[in-house]
Design a protein around this motif. Structure first.
Motif, PDB file in Angstrom:
ATOM      1  N   LEU A  66       0.613 -33.055  54.496  1.00  0.00           N
ATOM      2  CA  LEU A  66       0.899 -32.070  53.442  1.00  0.00           C
ATOM      3  C   LEU A  66       0.568 -30.686  53.979  1.00  0.00           C
ATOM      4  O   LEU A  66      -0.599 -30.361  54.216  1.00  0.00           O
ATOM      5  CB  LEU A  66       0.076 -32.416  52.184  1.00  0.00           C
TER       6      LEU A  66
ATOM      7  N   VAL B  61      -0.124 -24.597  61.404  1.00  0.00           N
ATOM      8  CA  VAL B  61      -0.567 -24.788  62.789  1.00  0.00           C
ATOM      9  C   VAL B  61      -1.158 -26.194  62.995  1.00  0.00           C
ATOM     10  O   VAL B  61      -0.777 -26.914  63.920  1.00  0.00           O
ATOM     11  CB  VAL B  61      -1.599 -23.699  63.171  1.00  0.00           C
TER      12      VAL B  61
ATOM     13  N   VAL C 263       5.534 -32.478  54.856  1.00  0.00           N
ATOM     14  CA  VAL C 263       6.005 -31.883  53.604  1.00  0.00           C
ATOM     15  C   VAL C 263       5.499 -30.446  53.562  1.00  0.00           C
ATOM     16  O   VAL C 263       4.289 -30.215  53.517  1.00  0.00           O
ATOM     17  CB  VAL C 263       5.453 -32.680  52.403  1.00  0.00           C
TER      18      VAL C 263
ATOM     19  N   ARG D 239       0.899 -18.958  64.072  1.00  0.00           N
ATOM     20  CA  ARG D 239       0.680 -17.811  63.211  1.00  0.00           C
ATOM     21  C   ARG D 239       0.127 -16.578  63.963  1.00  0.00           C
ATOM     22  O   ARG D 239       0.460 -15.442  63.608  1.00  0.00           O
ATOM     23  CB  ARG D 239      -0.283 -18.169  62.070  1.00  0.00           C
TER      24      ARG D 239
ATOM     25  N   ARG E  26       7.486 -27.489  47.835  1.00  0.00           N
ATOM     26  CA  ARG E  26       6.124 -27.126  47.422  1.00  0.00           C
ATOM     27  C   ARG E  26       5.568 -28.247  46.556  1.00  0.00           C
ATOM     28  O   ARG E  26       6.086 -28.512  45.473  1.00  0.00           O
ATOM     29  CB  ARG E  26       6.102 -25.795  46.674  1.00  0.00           C
TER      30      ARG E  26
ATOM     31  N   ARG F  93       0.704 -13.506  55.953  1.00  0.00           N
ATOM     32  CA  ARG F  93       0.300 -14.891  56.190  1.00  0.00           C
ATOM     33  C   ARG F  93       1.438 -15.692  56.817  1.00  0.00           C
ATOM     34  O   ARG F  93       1.242 -16.479  57.718  1.00  0.00           O
ATOM     35  CB  ARG F  93      -0.109 -15.550  54.849  1.00  0.00           C
TER      36      ARG F  93
ATOM     37  N   ILE G 109      -7.222  -9.174  61.504  1.00  0.00           N
ATOM     38  CA  ILE G 109      -5.822  -8.973  61.084  1.00  0.00           C
ATOM     39  C   ILE G 109      -5.573  -7.464  60.904  1.00  0.00           C
ATOM     40  O   ILE G 109      -4.601  -6.921  61.428  1.00  0.00           O
ATOM     41  CB  ILE G 109      -5.516  -9.716  59.757  1.00  0.00           C
TER      42      ILE G 109
ATOM     43  N   PHE H  55      -9.503 -15.776  69.340  1.00  0.00           N
ATOM     44  CA  PHE H  55      -9.118 -14.690  70.243  1.00  0.00           C
ATOM     45  C   PHE H  55      -8.418 -13.625  69.427  1.00  0.00           C
ATOM     46  O   PHE H  55      -7.936 -13.881  68.314  1.00  0.00           O
ATOM     47  CB  PHE H  55      -8.165 -15.211  71.340  1.00  0.00           C
TER      48      PHE H  55
HETATM   49  C1  LIG Z   1      -1.126 -13.067  60.858  1.00  0.00           C
HETATM   50  C2  LIG Z   1      -2.140 -14.037  61.371  1.00  0.00           C
HETATM   51  C3  LIG Z   1      -2.676 -13.849  62.646  1.00  0.00           C
HETATM   52  C4  LIG Z   1      -3.622 -14.720  63.141  1.00  0.00           C
HETATM   53  N1  LIG Z   1      -4.140 -14.502  64.386  1.00  0.00           N
HETATM   54  C5  LIG Z   1      -5.084 -15.328  64.871  1.00  0.00           C
HETATM   55  C6  LIG Z   1      -5.652 -15.094  66.156  1.00  0.00           C
HETATM   56  O1  LIG Z   1      -5.298 -14.139  66.845  1.00  0.00           O
HETATM   57  N2  LIG Z   1      -6.595 -15.947  66.612  1.00  0.00           N
HETATM   58  C7  LIG Z   1      -7.016 -17.017  65.868  1.00  0.00           C
HETATM   59  O2  LIG Z   1      -7.869 -17.766  66.339  1.00  0.00           O
HETATM   60  N3  LIG Z   1      -6.504 -17.270  64.636  1.00  0.00           N
HETATM   61  C8  LIG Z   1      -5.549 -16.453  64.115  1.00  0.00           C
HETATM   62  N4  LIG Z   1      -5.020 -16.679  62.861  1.00  0.00           N
HETATM   63  C9  LIG Z   1      -5.533 -17.820  62.055  1.00  0.00           C
HETATM   64  C10 LIG Z   1      -4.767 -19.116  62.296  1.00  0.00           C
HETATM   65  O3  LIG Z   1      -3.395 -18.879  62.394  1.00  0.00           O
HETATM   66  C11 LIG Z   1      -5.075 -20.097  61.155  1.00  0.00           C
HETATM   67  O4  LIG Z   1      -6.436 -20.420  61.231  1.00  0.00           O
HETATM   68  C12 LIG Z   1      -4.206 -21.350  61.222  1.00  0.00           C
HETATM   69  O5  LIG Z   1      -2.868 -21.028  60.967  1.00  0.00           O
HETATM   70  C13 LIG Z   1      -4.680 -22.402  60.215  1.00  0.00           C
HETATM   71  O6  LIG Z   1      -3.831 -23.512  60.330  1.00  0.00           O
HETATM   72  P1  LIG Z   1      -3.668 -24.549  59.108  1.00  0.00           P
HETATM   73  O7  LIG Z   1      -2.715 -25.602  59.579  1.00  0.00           O
HETATM   74  O8  LIG Z   1      -4.974 -24.936  58.585  1.00  0.00           O
HETATM   75  O9  LIG Z   1      -2.974 -23.698  57.936  1.00  0.00           O
HETATM   76  P2  LIG Z   1      -1.674 -22.808  57.946  1.00  0.00           P
HETATM   77  O10 LIG Z   1      -1.203 -22.528  59.315  1.00  0.00           O
HETATM   78  O11 LIG Z   1      -1.947 -21.672  57.039  1.00  0.00           O
HETATM   79  O12 LIG Z   1      -0.592 -23.748  57.244  1.00  0.00           O
HETATM   80  C14 LIG Z   1      -0.702 -24.176  55.912  1.00  0.00           C
HETATM   81  C15 LIG Z   1       0.640 -24.744  55.488  1.00  0.00           C
HETATM   82  O13 LIG Z   1       0.511 -25.433  54.259  1.00  0.00           O
HETATM   83  C16 LIG Z   1       1.625 -25.124  53.441  1.00  0.00           C
HETATM   84  N5  LIG Z   1       1.285 -25.382  52.039  1.00  0.00           N
HETATM   85  C17 LIG Z   1       0.265 -24.879  51.315  1.00  0.00           C
HETATM   86  N6  LIG Z   1       0.312 -25.369  50.054  1.00  0.00           N
HETATM   87  C18 LIG Z   1       1.382 -26.209  50.009  1.00  0.00           C
HETATM   88  C19 LIG Z   1       1.955 -27.008  48.978  1.00  0.00           C
HETATM   89  N7  LIG Z   1       1.456 -27.058  47.735  1.00  0.00           N
HETATM   90  N8  LIG Z   1       3.073 -27.733  49.263  1.00  0.00           N
HETATM   91  C20 LIG Z   1       3.609 -27.707  50.520  1.00  0.00           C
HETATM   92  N9  LIG Z   1       3.104 -26.960  51.528  1.00  0.00           N
HETATM   93  C21 LIG Z   1       2.013 -26.222  51.265  1.00  0.00           C
HETATM   94  C22 LIG Z   1       1.864 -23.653  53.770  1.00  0.00           C
HETATM   95  O14 LIG Z   1       3.149 -23.259  53.349  1.00  0.00           O
HETATM   96  C23 LIG Z   1       1.704 -23.668  55.280  1.00  0.00           C
HETATM   97  O15 LIG Z   1       2.894 -24.081  55.901  1.00  0.00           O
HETATM   98  C24 LIG Z   1      -4.057 -15.818  62.344  1.00  0.00           C
HETATM   99  C25 LIG Z   1      -3.531 -16.003  61.051  1.00  0.00           C
HETATM  100  C26 LIG Z   1      -2.574 -15.123  60.569  1.00  0.00           C
HETATM  101  C27 LIG Z   1      -2.009 -15.320  59.185  1.00  0.00           C
END
Ligand SMILES: Cc1cc2nc3c(=O)[nH]c(=O)nc-3n(C[C@H](O)[C@H](O)[C@H](O)COP(=O)(O)OP(=O)(O)OC[C@H]3O[C@@H](n4cnc5c(N)ncnc54)[C@H](O)[C@@H]3O)c2cc1C
Length: 413
Positions: free
Chosen positions: A9, A13, A35, A45, A82, A131, A157, A325
């Motif tokens: 879900l 990343v 999903v 990201r 969603r 985001r 950011i 980083f």
């Molecule tokens: C602009 C930006 C720059 C960044 N730069 C860095 C960096 O330089 N260095 C570093 O270490 N980290 C960086 N980060 C942080 C890093 O990208 C995040 O920690 C990472 O993306 C987290 O991954 P995740 O899979 O937990 O969540 P995310 O990548 O946020 O993915 C979450 C996913 O869940 C989906 N989702 C949420 N709710 C629902 C729902 N109800 N139904 C279906 N889908 C849903 C969202 O749409 C999204 O696709 C950055 C983040 C951003 C936004």
């Protein structure tokens, strides 16, 4: 209704790397579904506030796996889906238009959501948050050489966006509530270093400022501050932090609090056959011996991989030195560990030459390190020593020509 042995879900990343891991562990076709609320399959990201925002990288350059990967590997991708409710008892995800997807095992990777300003005028279209890929595209489209930009917030950011906007020819002002940039992470010396660099590039820094509203006067936006001052702005980007995306789970049996979904060291939640990884996961860290939730890329990558292995019955604990980083102008730095509770800081290198390492110690034990343009051996030893909870002699660390020579003091791997 479609049903799958394994479902992820979220499409961010953690998911992108969990899907890769699924394939490298020999996962079969038709066994996994992803999903996601987004239209685009998992992408990196970090470039959204760096090369992608600057227009130097395109959509396809930042995909974690190319668009054929999922089809080729027999992974079903539900995009623009969603999830509105998770029924843990019947093991169903409820989506838009009464669609449902069944799961036997579930990985929750819903990541974080941006904090938004709630002051008057904050809903105007020239105020952006960052985001998703679409956010970065929208900001990029509004970059106009010579027009005024205001960045609210001074975390990584805010600093990265300010550096891109400046490089793209927008006079940029950074407004933030603290007395110095990124005071939660940087020492006063490191903040002063970055402030000098940013000012040198023409960025105006407005410290200790509270934004109380936004207005539009004669076609130009205005950022209103509590001091009564106004800053003209054609484009505003607010980077004021994120919160874990928990809405789906507030009334669920998943143990959680405002700081994420609680998992054990195998990233299992309190519900049988449900795991969580990435920004959403609040995990017991074995190195620092306390619960942590990390909002960084490397954590999402590694937890995505470990959670997937465990979903495939590998039973691997998550033991990992936190890492992130950041890149701003010609400055790239890396940070390992967690400086919380430190009582001593050691500096190496020369700030003037933009070669710097900062070592945080707690009762003589190395707990965090920040490195910029330092010899490769410092990159190797910093995470290794944090993992080992190495006791360091601060004077020796400060004065040693090479940190390799200190390694013997702390025992070998
Ligand atoms: C602009 C930006 C720059 C960044 N730069 C860095 C960096 O330089 N260095 C570093 O270490 N980290 C960086 N980060 C942080 C890093 O990208 C995040 O920690 C990472 O993306 C987290 O991954 P995740 O899979 O937990 O969540 P995310 O990548 O946020 O993915 C979450 C996913 O869940 C989906 N989702 C949420 N709710 C629902 C729902 N109800 N139904 C279906 N889908 C849903 C969202 O749409 C999204 O696709 C950055 C983040 C951003 C936004």
């Amino acid at each position: 209704m479609k049903s799958f042995p394994m479902v992820i879900l979220g499409g961010g990343v953690g998911t992108g790397y969990a899907a890769k891991e699924f394939v490298s562990q020999g996962g079969g076709k038709g066994q996994l579904a992803i999903v996601t609320a987004e239209h685009i399959p998992s992408y990196e990201r970090p470039p959204l506030s760096k090369e992608f925002l600057a227009g130097e990288k395109k959509r396809d350059d930042i995909l974690i796996s190319d668009s054929q990967f999922y089809q080729k590997q027999g992974i079903t991708l539900f995009r623009d889906f969603r999830v509105q409710k998770v029924d843990f008892r019947r093991r169903l995800l409820h989506g838009p238009s009464r669609q449902t997807i069944g799961f036997e095992k579930l990985l929750v990777a819903t990541g974080s959501s941006v904090r938004k300003l709630t002051v008057p005028g904050a809903d105007q279209p020239w105020i952006y948050y960052l985001r998703q890929l679409l956010d970065s595209q929208h900001i990029h489209q509004h970059i106009k050489r010579g027009k005024q930009a205001v960045v609210i917030g001074s975390g990584f950011i805010g600093m990265e966006v300010a550096s891109v906007l400046t490089r793209q020819g927008m006079p940029t002002t950074m407004v933030f509530p603290g007395d110095r940039v990124w005071e939660h992470v940087f020492t006063p010396e490191v903040s002063a270093f970055f402030e000098k660099q940013f000012s040198g590039h023409g960025i105006r820094l407005m410290r200790a400022q509270k934004v109380v509203g936004f207005a539009r006067e004669q076609g130009t936006g205005q950022v209103l501050l509590s001091t009564g001052r106004q800053i003209p702005a054609d484009l505003v980007v607010a980077g004021i932090g994120v919160t874990p995306t928990l809405d789906l789970f507030r009334r669920s049996p998943l143990e959680h609090d405002e700081n994420g979904i609680k998992v054990n060291e195998y990233l299992e939640t309190s519900v049988d056959s449900v795991w969580a990884a990435g920004d959403i996961a609040n995990y017991p860290d074995r190195i620092f011996r306390r619960r942590m939730r990390i909002e960084h890329w490397d954590n999402a990558v590694e937890q995505g991989r470990v959670a997937m292995r465990n979903m495939m019955d590998k039973f691997q604990p998550f033991i990992h030195v936190p890492y992130f980083f950041s890149d701003e102008f010609d400055l790239s730095y890396e940070y390992w560990g967690d400086a919380k509770g430190h009582d001593q800081v050691v500096y190496r290198g020369e700030m003037k030459k933009k070669q710097l390492s900062v070592w945080w110690l707690k009762k003589g034990t190395l707990c965090a390190a920040l490195l910029m343009n330092r010899p490769n051996e410092e990159r190797q030893y910093a995470p290794r020593w944090i993992l080992r909870r190495a006791k360091l002699d601060p004077n020796a660390l400060r004065t040693a020509k090479s940190v390799r020579s200190l390694d013997r003091t702390f025992g070998q791997d």
